[in-house]
Design a protein around this motif. Structure first.
Motif, PDB file in Angstrom:
ATOM      1  N   LEU A 226      13.326  85.347 -27.340  1.00  0.00           N
ATOM      2  CA  LEU A 226      13.772  86.408 -28.240  1.00  0.00           C
ATOM      3  C   LEU A 226      12.570  87.057 -28.905  1.00  0.00           C
ATOM      4  CD1 LEU A 226      15.978  87.942 -29.885  1.00  0.00           C
ATOM      5  CD2 LEU A 226      15.837  86.064 -31.563  1.00  0.00           C
ATOM      6  N   PHE A 227      12.526  88.422 -28.842  1.00  0.00           N
ATOM      7  CA  PHE A 227      11.520  89.192 -29.565  1.00  0.00           C
ATOM      8  C   PHE A 227      12.233  90.124 -30.531  1.00  0.00           C
ATOM      9  CE2 PHE A 227       9.377  93.249 -30.170  1.00  0.00           C
ATOM     10  CZ  PHE A 227       8.124  92.858 -30.643  1.00  0.00           C
ATOM     11  N   VAL A 228      11.753  90.173 -31.778  1.00  0.00           N
ATOM     12  CA  VAL A 228      12.288  91.089 -32.777  1.00  0.00           C
ATOM     13  C   VAL A 228      11.109  91.851 -33.376  1.00  0.00           C
ATOM     14  CG1 VAL A 228      13.593  91.352 -34.909  1.00  0.00           C
ATOM     15  CG2 VAL A 228      14.197  89.532 -33.308  1.00  0.00           C
ATOM     16  N   GLY A 229      11.158  93.192 -33.302  1.00  0.00           N
ATOM     17  CA  GLY A 229      10.054  93.999 -33.809  1.00  0.00           C
ATOM     18  C   GLY A 229      10.530  95.222 -34.561  1.00  0.00           C
ATOM     19  N   GLY A 230       9.568  95.927 -35.185  1.00  0.00           N
ATOM     20  CA  GLY A 230       9.878  97.148 -35.909  1.00  0.00           C
ATOM     21  C   GLY A 230      10.044  96.909 -37.392  1.00  0.00           C
ATOM     22  N   THR A 231      11.034  97.568 -37.997  1.00  0.00           N
ATOM     23  CA  THR A 231      11.314  97.415 -39.421  1.00  0.00           C
ATOM     24  C   THR A 231      12.511  96.500 -39.615  1.00  0.00           C
ATOM     25  OG1 THR A 231      12.668  99.422 -39.365  1.00  0.00           O
ATOM     26  CG2 THR A 231      10.385  99.673 -40.051  1.00  0.00           C
TER      27      THR A 231
END
Length: 415
Positions: A226-231
């Motif tokens: 799992l990758f979570v990016g941004g704001t």
């Protein structure tokens, strides 16, 4: 020229010549048609077509005509890959749609479309039976009601507004999907993102801007990465992530006032709690006041960007099984030695990779503490980043003098 000097490439079977041409950029493959009569039609059977518009090289009209010609004359029975890349330029919508439709009719397996304007994708794309990989970085209109992509395993889709008009309809029509990358530039709705995909193994989510906080529900029993990016704009609800072994988080702090800061920390806390069972974790910056959960299974930890020594020690204290620690850059001017040695240090920690960016006052105290307490440590790798030769020599000399709790520990220096 004597008969002994026969062109060996020309004597190759047609299918081998076409395979060789498929490894070239399309424009060069087409240019081989002038070599000889035997090469004249070889390019028509290439299995990879790659069209990238470069203004300094191509004229707009000549480029379009070239693509038209190649698509019209291509005779391959199955296209392995088809790529259109012109993100900063506008082409006639119907023309782009026709090119994609022809690729579908050539039984394309991998499709990569990056176009700046809104594209009306051909209906044939949404029922393509041969497609295994699809990347769409373009604003396209709403999906048709029926989507059936029976062989699609990899999907990357970039949404500029409402993902429920297209992205989630696409996802629902992919029964064997294994890898999904969803990037949303803007969303002001209140609907939750619910991912209920039993076949999914890899998921990358990037949210760039949202004025509201919604939920991301993960019901993905076979998810491994799992990758979570941004704001940070979503509360993650881990309904079923029983197979998750690796997570990567790269969120940016956009807080401007106290209320936003509290919201940001709450979202972070829920996300960390949800991935606390992973074996491998990579994080790029986070709030220094956030309470950390316990990572009972974690073996690998990568901390990107700048990290204060106090926060690194908190991770060590909360990761009793940690074996491998990677620190991008250490920051801070004050070293406070902890009262208790983290549980992972005496028995488990075997590898440390550490980047020295200029010189922090905490570098030597942190490494001294680690070398003096990590009894199972085998390798410490120091990488220099933007430091002067004098600083490197000085730090090397100091490190080599430090006592080591592990008799097997080696220190390596890399430039």
């Amino acid at each position: 020229m004597s008969s002994k000097n026969v062109d060996r490439l020309t004597r190759l079977p047609e299918e081998i010549r076409s395979h060789i041409l498929s490894l070239m950029p399309t424009k060069f493959a087409v240019q081989t048609s002038i070599l000889s009569k035997r090469w004249r039609y070889s390019w028509m059977f290439v299995t990879n077509l790659d069209f990238e518009f470069i203004p300094a090289i191509h004229g707009l009209n000549s480029f379009q005509e070239s693509v038209d010609l190649v698509m019209e004359l291509c005779k391959t029975s199955q296209l392995q890959s088809f790529r259109l890349d012109f993100p900063g330029w506008r082409f006639p919508n119907s023309r782009v749609s026709n090119w994609i439709d022809k690729a579908v009719r050539l039984n394309v397996r991998e499709l990569d479309i990056e176009v700046v304007e809104q594209v009306e994708l051909p209906l044939s794309l949404f029922t393509c039976k041969t497609l295994t990989k699809l990347r769409l970085e373009t604003a396209f209109r709403e999906c048709p009601c029926r989507v059936n992509l029976p062989c699609l395993k990899t999907l990357a889709i970039f949404v500029y507004k409402n993902p429920f008009l297209n992205a989630f309809k696409l996802i629902a029509g992919c029964p064997v999907l294994e890898s999904l990358y969803l990037k949303v530039s803007w969303y002001d709705g209140v609907e939750d993102y619910i991912f209920r995909i039993p076949t999914l193994k890899r998921l990358k989510l990037t949210f760039l801007c949202s004025p509201v906080v919604n939920k991301v529900v993960l019901d993905v029993p076979n998810l491994e990465y799992l990758f979570v990016g941004g704001t940070p704009c979503s509360i993650f609800v881990m309904k079923n992530v029983s197979s998750l072994v690796e997570a990567s988080i790269s969120l940016y702090d956009f807080t401007y006032d106290h209320l936003q800061k509290l919201t940001f920390e709450h979202l972070w806390a829920e996300l960390l709690k949800g991935v606390s069972g992973v074996k491998s974790l990579s994080i790029k910056t986070m709030s220094s006041t956030l309470h950390l959960p316990t990572f009972l299974n974690m073996k690998h930890l990568e901390l990107k960007s700048f990290w204060p020594s106090r926060r690194i020690l908190q991770f060590l204290e909360n990761s009793p099984e940690l074996k491998h620690l990677y620190i991008d850059k250490l920051e801070g001017s004050c070293w406070i030695e902890p009262k208790l040695v983290p549980a992972c240090m005496p028995t488990n920690l075997t590898t440390i990779k550490f980047s020295v960016y200029k010189r922090s006052k905490c570098d030597i105290p942190f490494l001294k503490y680690t070398l003096g307490n990590a009894e199972a440590l085998k390798t410490v790798t120091i990488t220099w980043a933007n430091s002067r030769v004098e600083e490197e020599s000085e730090l090397c000399a100091e490190l080599l003098k430090l006592s080591r709790a592990s008799r097997y520990c080696e220190i390596h220096f890399l430039k």
